[in-house]
Design an enzyme around this catalytic site. Structure first.
Site, PDB file in Angstrom:
ATOM      1  N   LYS A  50      29.096 -19.088 -25.204  1.00 11.21           N
ATOM      2  CA  LYS A  50      29.025 -19.125 -23.726  1.00 11.21           C
ATOM      3  C   LYS A  50      29.297 -20.539 -23.227  1.00 11.21           C
ATOM      4  O   LYS A  50      30.038 -20.738 -22.255  1.00 11.21           O
ATOM      5  CB  LYS A  50      27.644 -18.640 -23.250  1.00 11.21           C
ATOM      6  CG  LYS A  50      27.456 -17.136 -23.412  1.00 11.21           C
ATOM      7  CD  LYS A  50      26.017 -16.699 -23.151  1.00 11.21           C
ATOM      8  CE  LYS A  50      25.838 -15.223 -23.477  1.00 11.21           C
ATOM      9  NZ  LYS A  50      24.434 -14.772 -23.400  1.00 11.21           N
ATOM     10  N   GLN A  94      18.473 -16.660 -22.408  1.00  9.48           N
ATOM     11  CA  GLN A  94      19.045 -15.940 -23.554  1.00  9.48           C
ATOM     12  C   GLN A  94      17.997 -14.998 -24.159  1.00  9.48           C
ATOM     13  O   GLN A  94      16.877 -15.418 -24.465  1.00  9.48           O
ATOM     14  CB  GLN A  94      19.546 -16.955 -24.604  1.00  9.48           C
ATOM     15  CG  GLN A  94      20.197 -16.329 -25.811  1.00  9.48           C
ATOM     16  CD  GLN A  94      21.489 -15.564 -25.472  1.00  9.48           C
ATOM     17  OE1 GLN A  94      22.287 -15.982 -24.632  1.00  9.48           O
ATOM     18  NE2 GLN A  94      21.675 -14.426 -26.115  1.00  9.48           N
ATOM     19  N   ASP A 117      22.996 -12.932 -14.704  1.00  7.16           N
ATOM     20  CA  ASP A 117      22.944 -11.855 -15.699  1.00  7.16           C
ATOM     21  C   ASP A 117      22.655 -10.502 -15.041  1.00  7.16           C
ATOM     22  O   ASP A 117      22.774  -9.458 -15.678  1.00  7.16           O
ATOM     23  CB  ASP A 117      21.853 -12.146 -16.743  1.00  7.16           C
ATOM     24  CG  ASP A 117      22.444 -12.549 -18.089  1.00  7.16           C
ATOM     25  OD1 ASP A 117      23.648 -12.306 -18.298  1.00  7.16           O
ATOM     26  OD2 ASP A 117      21.697 -13.108 -18.917  1.00  7.16           O
TER      27      ASP A 117
END
Ligand code: NDP
Length: 281
Positions: A50, A94, A117
Site C-alpha cells: 500500500k 490494518q 476503508d
C-alpha cells in the site's frame, strides 16, 4: 469455450496511471495515515505494498507502528490525533488487530470523512441508502469496477455472493442490489449451495477456502469473481478452481492478479476522493 480473463492487474494499473495524472496536474498531495498494530507478517506485506502504491501516484503516506500489546486507549488516542490533523485525509487501520482489540470498536473512532476503508457504520448505512457520499470499502468497490469493465447495465441479472463478511460479502451484495441485480447471499449454513450458485449470472466468491468452487457450481457464461487468497503448499490459490471454472464461465478473475490489485487501486482512489471532499466542501 474458455473464459476471458478479467485482468485486475492491468485495469488497476490503468486506474493508478489516471490517478497519478490527476494528482500531478492538480498539484495536490493527498495524505494517508496507516496504523499497524503488532507484527503480523502478512499485514507487513500488505502495508508495504500500500505504501509503495501510494508513493507511485503521489499520495503521501505515513505509517504508525504500535506494539502488539498496545491498549485500545493508546490506539484510539492515535486515531483521535489523526482525526484532528487537517493534513491527513485518510486513516487506515490494518486488520487483523491483535485479539485483545475489538475492530468494530476501534474502526468507529475514525472520522467517517477520513474512513477511506469504508468500514465505519455511517458509511455502511450510506451505501444501503445509495448515497453517493459513502466511502465504499475497497474490495467490493474494485469488484464492481471489474464487472463494469465488461458490462455496464447489470439490471435484472442474478448475482450470488458466497460469503457474508463485513468487508467483502455484505457490501458487494448491497452494491449489486443497488445495480438492480437480484441478489442471493450464501454462507456456511446455506443448503444446496451448488444449485444456488448455478443460477448466478454473476458469482462472487469470498470464502477463504482454496479451490472450493468447482465447475459444478457455475452457470454457463457466468461472470466469476474470485476474492479468495489462500496460501497453500502449491502457491497462492483462489476460492475457485480456476482451470475447470474457466471452461464454463464467460469471464473469470485470476488469483493472484484479479481482485487483489483492484483493492489497492480503490484505496488510492478513496484517499484522493477524501482529499477532494475535505478541500472543496
Ligand atoms: P471471512 O473469512 O470473514 O468469512 C468467510 C465467509 O465464508 C463467511 O461468511 C462464511 O460463512 C462463508 N463460508 C465459510 N464456509 C462456507 C461454506 N462451506 N459454504 C458457504 N459459505 C461459507 O471472509 P472474507 O470475505 O474476509 O475473506 C474471504 C477470502 O477473501 C479470504 O481468503 C481473504 O484472504 C480474501 N480476501 C481478499 C481480498 C482481496 O483484496 N483480494 C480482500 C479481503 C479478503 P459464515 O458467515 O456463516 O461463517
Amino acid at each position: 469455450m474458455t473464459a476471458q480473463i478479467l485482468d485486475g492487474k492491468q485495469i488497476a494499473q490503468q486506474i493508478r496511471q489516471e490517478l497519478k495524472q490527476k494528482i500531478s496536474t492538480q498539484c495536490i498531495t493527498p495524505e494517508l495515515a496507516v496504523i499497524i498494530v503488532g507484527n503480523d507478517p502478512a499485514s507487513e506485506i500488505y502495508v508495504r505494498s500500500k505504501e509503495k502504491a501510494c508513493q507511485e501516484v503521489g499520495i503521501k503516506v505515513d505509517t504508525y507502528r504500535l506494539t502488539p500489546d498496545s491498549s485500545a486507549e493508546e490506539l484510539i488516542n492515535l486515531i483521535d490525533e489523526l482525526n484532528n490533523n487537517h493534513s491527513v485525509n485518510g486513516i487506515l487501520v490494518q486488520l487483523p488487530l491483535p485479539k485483545h482489540l475489538n475492530p468494530q470498536e476501534i474502526l468507529t473512532k475514525i472520522k467517517p470523512e477520513k474512513d477511506i476503508d469504508g468500514f465505519h457504520p455511517l458509511n455502511t448505512g450510506l451505501i444501503i441508502q445509495k448515497q453517493p457520499s459513502a466511502f465504499i470499502p475497497c474490495t467490493p468497490k474494485g469488484i464492481l469496477r471489474l464487472i463494469h469493465n465488461i458490462k455496464h447495465n447489470l439490471s435484472g441479472l442474478n448475482a450470488v455472493i458466497v460469503g457474508r463478511s463485513q468487508i467483502v460479502g455484505l457490501p458487494i451484495s448491497h452494491l449489486l442490489l443497488n445495480e438492480n441485480c437480484t441478489v442471493t447471499i450464501a454462507h456456511s449454513k446455506t443448503q444446496n449451495l451448488a444449485e444456488i450458485c448455478k443460477k448466478a449470472d454473476i458469482l462472487v466468491v469470498s470464502v477463504g477456502k482454496s479451490e472450493f468452487i468447482t465447475k459444478d457450481y457455475i452457470k454457463p457464461e457466468a461472470i466469476v469473481i474470485d476474492v479468495g487468497i489462500n496460501r497453500t503448499p502449491n502457491g497462492i490459490k483462489g476460492d475457485v478452481k480456476f482451470a475447470e471454472a474457466s471452461e464454463k464461465a464467460s469471464y473469470i478473475t485470476p488469483v493472484p492478479g484479479g481482485v487483489g490489485p483492484m483493492t489497492i487501486a480503490m484505496l488510492l482512489e478513496n484517499t484522493y476522493e477524501a482529499y477532494l471532499k475535505q478541500n472543496h466542501s
